[in-house]
Design a protein around this motif. Structure first.
Motif, PDB file in Angstrom:
ATOM      1  N   GLY A  40      -1.927  -6.989   6.692  1.00 55.98           N
ATOM      2  CA  GLY A  40      -1.980  -6.904   5.238  1.00 55.98           C
ATOM      3  C   GLY A  40      -1.206  -8.036   4.618  1.00 55.98           C
ATOM      4  O   GLY A  40      -0.353  -8.629   5.272  1.00 55.98           O
ATOM      5  N   PRO A  41      -1.481  -8.324   3.344  1.00 59.39           N
ATOM      6  CA  PRO A  41      -0.790  -9.439   2.694  1.00 59.39           C
ATOM      7  C   PRO A  41       0.703  -9.173   2.541  1.00 59.39           C
ATOM      8  O   PRO A  41       1.152  -8.025   2.633  1.00 59.39           O
ATOM      9  N   SER A  42       1.434 -10.238   2.303  1.00 64.03           N
ATOM     10  CA  SER A  42       2.863 -10.115   2.066  1.00 64.03           C
ATOM     11  C   SER A  42       3.117  -9.180   0.883  1.00 64.03           C
ATOM     12  O   SER A  42       2.422  -9.253  -0.125  1.00 64.03           O
ATOM     13  N   GLY A  43       4.064  -8.279   1.054  1.00 66.83           N
ATOM     14  CA  GLY A  43       4.401  -7.355  -0.029  1.00 66.83           C
ATOM     15  C   GLY A  43       3.551  -6.104  -0.080  1.00 66.83           C
ATOM     16  O   GLY A  43       3.705  -5.271  -0.969  1.00 66.83           O
ATOM     17  N   SER A  44       2.648  -5.914   0.891  1.00 59.05           N
ATOM     18  CA  SER A  44       1.748  -4.760   0.843  1.00 59.05           C
ATOM     19  C   SER A  44       2.400  -3.468   1.348  1.00 59.05           C
ATOM     20  O   SER A  44       1.829  -2.396   1.179  1.00 59.05           O
ATOM     21  N   GLY A  45       3.576  -3.589   1.993  1.00 54.34           N
ATOM     22  CA  GLY A  45       4.282  -2.377   2.422  1.00 54.34           C
ATOM     23  C   GLY A  45       4.395  -2.203   3.921  1.00 54.34           C
ATOM     24  O   GLY A  45       4.880  -1.166   4.398  1.00 54.34           O
ATOM     25  N   LYS A  46       4.006  -3.199   4.691  1.00 53.69           N
ATOM     26  CA  LYS A  46       4.001  -3.080   6.157  1.00 53.69           C
ATOM     27  C   LYS A  46       5.406  -2.815   6.715  1.00 53.69           C
ATOM     28  O   LYS A  46       5.599  -1.895   7.504  1.00 53.69           O
ATOM     29  N   SER A  47       6.363  -3.640   6.313  1.00 58.05           N
ATOM     30  CA  SER A  47       7.727  -3.471   6.836  1.00 58.05           C
ATOM     31  C   SER A  47       8.324  -2.143   6.389  1.00 58.05           C
ATOM     32  O   SER A  47       9.013  -1.471   7.159  1.00 58.05           O
ATOM     33  N   THR A  48       8.048  -1.775   5.160  1.00 60.61           N
ATOM     34  CA  THR A  48       8.566  -0.501   4.653  1.00 60.61           C
ATOM     35  C   THR A  48       8.054   0.649   5.521  1.00 60.61           C
ATOM     36  O   THR A  48       8.821   1.526   5.929  1.00 60.61           O
ATOM     37  N   LEU A  49       6.755   0.627   5.823  1.00 59.66           N
ATOM     38  CA  LEU A  49       6.182   1.682   6.660  1.00 59.66           C
ATOM     39  C   LEU A  49       6.802   1.672   8.058  1.00 59.66           C
ATOM     40  O   LEU A  49       7.188   2.720   8.592  1.00 59.66           O
ATOM     41  N   LEU A  50       6.920   0.485   8.646  1.00 63.19           N
ATOM     42  CA  LEU A  50       7.480   0.390   9.999  1.00 63.19           C
ATOM     43  C   LEU A  50       8.926   0.904  10.019  1.00 63.19           C
ATOM     44  O   LEU A  50       9.333   1.612  10.950  1.00 63.19           O
TER      45      LEU A  50
END
Ligand code: ADP
Ligand code: ADP
Length: 229
Positions: A40-50
């Motif tokens: 997903g694009p930067s800022g889409s929430g990937k790190s937050t979810l991980l």
């Protein structure tokens, strides 16, 4: 077997007057032994979810359960225990201790958990059996990242969470690192989630989970990988 079950996960960061909605209702199951990629694009929430899956952060709403541990209602010390026992982390930066050899960097972790691999076993799994007595400064970026992977898998975690593990590497070296993660996943059966932009991951992953604007936009199951017929 289902390892993680997330339902209606939301995350809001309060930035002064502004609310940043990083996750807007994520439903996701992670299956035992799978290697999934978060795209997903930067800022889409990937790190937050991980970070929420790994117990480094907590959701604002919804539920997330790891086997029979409800992470959404866990105390800080429950989360610390959860991370120590069950989760290995790999980040963009390797965080190796410069004054310790590869073997010693891995041994730090194997000394504090219950059922570890030996540092030698973990380093061999990432093809560093010939570099065990090297110091970080004597290793390439890709080798240093493989030491950090060895450190993460040496504690025999049920789950391996990798946030842009190839972010600081050129794409060829990145492939070697992703192959090391794949080998660990296949050999140990560790449920693995990787955030990466490296396109080669599409062929290695069981599922490609696309995140857009704090929501799961799409999940593609890699059938070609599973079923050669
Ligand atoms: P990604 O990993 O897909 O780049 P992140 O999960 O890092 O996305 O970020 C999702 C959104 O949440 C972004 O708008 C980001 O700026 C915001 N965000 C992430 N972490 C924080 C934080 N600690 N404080 C405030 N906002 C944050
Ligand atoms: P310790 O057992 O040293 O107290 P923690 O319980 O805080 O460590 O963390 C367990 C795992 O989570 C470790 O593998 C550590 O590397 C990782 N970790 C904890 N906090 C962070 C963070 N803020 N950023 C990156 N990794 C972290």
């Amino acid at each position: 077997d289902r390892v993680f079950c997330a339902r209606g996960l939301t995350k809001v960061y309060h930035m002064g007057e502004v609310d940043v909605h990083a996750l807007r209702g994520v439903d996701l199951d992670l299956l035992e032994g799978e290697l999934d990629v978060l795209l997903g694009p930067s800022g889409s929430g990937k790190s937050t979810l991980l970070n929420i899956l790994g117990g480094l952060d907590t959701a604002s709403g919804g539920t997330v359960v790891y086997r029979d541990i409800d992470l959404s209602h866990a105390t800080e010390s429950d989360l610390t225990n959860f991370r120590r026992q069950h989760v290995g982390f790999v980040f963009q930066f390797y965080n190796l201790i410069p004054s310790l050899t590869a073997r010693e960097n891995v041994a730090i972790v194997t000394e504090i958990v219950e059922n570890p691999m030996t540092p030698e076993e973990a380093l061999a799994l990432v093809n560093l059996q010939d570099r065990m007595d090297h110091f970080p400064a004597q290793l390439s970026g890709g080798e240093q990242q493989r030491v950090s992977i060895a450190r993460a898998i040496a504690k025999n975690p049920a789950v391996l969470l990798c946030d842009e593990p190839t972010g600081a590497l050129d794409s060829k070296t990145g492939i070697v690192v992703l192959e090391a993660l794949k080998r660990a996943n296949e050999t140990l059966g560790t449920t693995t989630v990787i955030i990466t932009h490296n396109a080669v991951i599409g062929d290695m992953a069981d599922r490609v989970i696309s995140i857009l604007d704090g929501r799961i936009a799409d999940i593609k199951t890699n059938t070609s990988k599973r079923d050669p017929s």
